[in-house]
Each structure stands twice: as C-alpha cells, then as structure tokens.
Design an enzyme around this catalytic site. Sequence first.
Site, short mmCIF file in Angstrom:
data_model
loop_
_atom_site.label_atom_id
_atom_site.label_comp_id
_atom_site.label_asym_id
_atom_site.label_seq_id
_atom_site.Cartn_x
_atom_site.Cartn_y
_atom_site.Cartn_z
N ASP A 88 0.84 -1.20 0.00
CA ASP A 88 0.00 0.00 0.00
C ASP A 88 0.88 1.25 0.00
O ASP A 88 2.04 1.20 0.42
CB ASP A 88 -0.88 0.04 1.26
CG ASP A 88 -1.85 -1.14 1.31
OD1 ASP A 88 -2.15 -1.70 0.25
OD2 ASP A 88 -2.28 -1.48 2.43
N1 URA Z 1 -1.22 -5.95 3.87
C1 URA Z 1 -1.71 -4.70 3.90
O1 URA Z 1 -2.72 -4.43 4.49
N2 URA Z 1 -1.03 -3.75 3.21
C2 URA Z 1 0.11 -3.99 2.55
O2 URA Z 1 0.69 -3.08 1.96
C3 URA Z 1 0.61 -5.30 2.53
C4 URA Z 1 -0.07 -6.27 3.21
#
Ligand code: URA
Length: 251
Positions: free
Chosen positions: A107
């Site tokens: 993310d």
């Molecule tokens: N899980 C999440 O919630 N975000 C990420 O970036 C990776 C795994």
Amino acid sequence: MKQTQRLDKILAHVGIGTRSELKRLAKEGAIYVNGVKVKDSGMQVNPETDVIKVNGEAVLYREFVYLMMNKPQGVVSATEDNRDRTVVDLLDDVYAPFEVFPVGRLDKDTEGFLLLTNDGKLAHNLLSPRKHVPKTYFAKVEWEVTESDREAFSQGVTLDDGYETLPGILKILKSGNESNGEFSEIELTIMEGKFHQVKRMFQAVGKRVSYLKRISMGPLVLDPNLELGQARELTKEELLALQHAHTTLEG
Ligand code: URA
C-alpha cells in the site's frame, strides 16, 4: 537466451545508446570486443563471454535485474501513476533500460521490502496463489493485541468480503494498553497477498493497523542497511534462494 546477439542491441539494452549512436561510437573507435576495435556495431557477440568495452569501460551485460527496495511511505507500487511518485521513480537511472516492475504491491502507506525485477517468470511464480510464498510484516496496532487474536489468526479469519484467509502466524512483540494510549507491536507471517490483507485481518478482529512494514518475503529479509527509498541488487545467493523458494513451496 540466444548465445550471440547484435552488439548494438546488447548495448542499447543496457542503456549505452541508440543504434545510430552506437554506430557513431564504433566509427570513432570507442568500442572494443575482446581487446579488438569494433568496426561494425551490428557484429554478433556473446554477451556472457565476450568482454565489451565502451570508452574504456567494461559493459556489464545481463538480461534480468533483481532489486530489493526499502519502500518508503507516500509512493505507489507501480511503474507509472498520474498522481503519485512510483517506486520505479526512486531507482537510479542505470536501471531505466531494464524496465523493472514491482513484484506485488505494498500500500502507499506501507514501508519495507519490495522486490523489483524485469523477470516476468520469476515474478509470476512468486505471486502465484498456489505457491504460498510467506511474507512477514511488522505492524503497530491500536491497541491491545491478545492471545485470542493469535489463536484466531492461526485458524484463519474471515475478511470483510467473506474471504477466509489461510492461517497466519502472529507474534506479539508488545501488547499495548488502550488506557495509556500504547500501541501493540506485532509480526505477522501470511502465505498469501490479498488486497490490504494485514490491515483487513486486524479489522476482522476489531483492531486497526497504524503502521505497517514488510520485513521479509520468502527467504529474503530486508537489508537493514537500506535507507527508506534505497534499493540494491540481490546477491547471487539471495537470487538462488528466491528461485529455489518458489520451486519448493508449491502446494
Ligand atoms: N497488507 C496490507 O494491508 N497492506 C500492505 O501493503 C501489505 C499487506
């Protein structure tokens, strides 16, 4: 890969110049193959065994590159984006000709281990849901993470869209306390990579992730010497371990 290829194609691939620039460099006597001055920039060479020099500098040819990045917050795991800076924008220009892409996504607000490569086959294998490549995250969670969360994760939890996750391994490093505003600190290892999976697994047990960092993927651990935003090439050993990981994790 074919054993021999056109010299200008090889040099263009590693970003040394366009075909017409390479023709000019050859004419100027700037290119040598195995110590012999090149006249024809279209000559056939073997990039694995022939020593190519341009302006006195040896050219390191490889078809694929594999980079480990410590992704910072605020950049997106993509090769292009209309609004945000991407992880590819952070790379040194020497990697531009290789057209690497991130293997999977973190993310925008997640930090840590991100693999970038132009090896589509390896990327595909690592991302295949059948391969169950483990990924470990460090997270700060509001507020108290408990044994019952650990137990729930070890069974698999139901996400907001009804998806039942595979079991995850939760290690509670510090169990925070809401009454004095302390966050918990945990490590979670998961074998799959659904959208926002870690955040949604905590949401499934009524908690919120406030900071997330990936610390490992398969056999590779984030290099502690990499500053946020920095990347380095994988070592030979790391690459071998990664290639081996996806062949042995099938199931
Ligand atoms: N899980 C999440 O919630 N975000 C990420 O970036 C990776 C795994």
